[in-house]
Motif scaffolding. Structure first.
Motif: not given
Length: 126
Positions: A8-19
């Motif tokens: 998975k990508p290193p900065y992936e989060a629950k939503d785009v803003k968090a990413t």
């Protein structure tokens, strides 16, 4: 490289803003359940520098021990899309073997499954 090794990508989060927030903070981690060599971690950390001027050159990356001192498999069987291959050193180089330890059937596409787990990737992380 992080995405290839971790899945998975290193900065992936629950939503785009968090990413985006994680990208701005350069906030990533290495999951404990995925075995990585120190050389893999070192290369990833050097590539994910916040300051672009601190990131390594392509020449440095290609000569980094993680990429330059590894046994690269001759080929990767199609079954690797579903199961982690079992790797062995042969006179021809690193090859995947099927459940009968037959490298030839893996090359010819006759093998349909591998009996190894994803943890077998650790053998490439010396």
């Amino acid at each position: 490289l992080y995405t290839i090794l971790i899945g998975k990508p290193p900065y992936e989060a629950k939503d785009v803003k968090a990413t985006y927030q994680r990208i701005l903070k350069n906030e990533y981690s290495f999951p404990a359940h995925i075995p990585l060599s120190e050389t893999a971690i070192d290369l990833i950390q050097s590539m994910l520098q916040t300051n672009p001027h601190e990131r390594p050159s392509l020449e440095y990356i290609s000569s980094h021990p993680f990429l330059s001192s590894r046994n690269i498999p001759i080929s990767i069987p199609i079954s690797a899309m579903h199961f982690a291959p079992t790797w062995v050193q042969t006179s021809l180089g690193i090859q995947a073997v099927d459940e009968n330890n037959d490298a030839a059937s893996v090359r010819s596409g006759k093998s349909t499954k591998s009996h190894s787990s994803w943890g077998s990737r650790a053998s490439f992380n010396r």
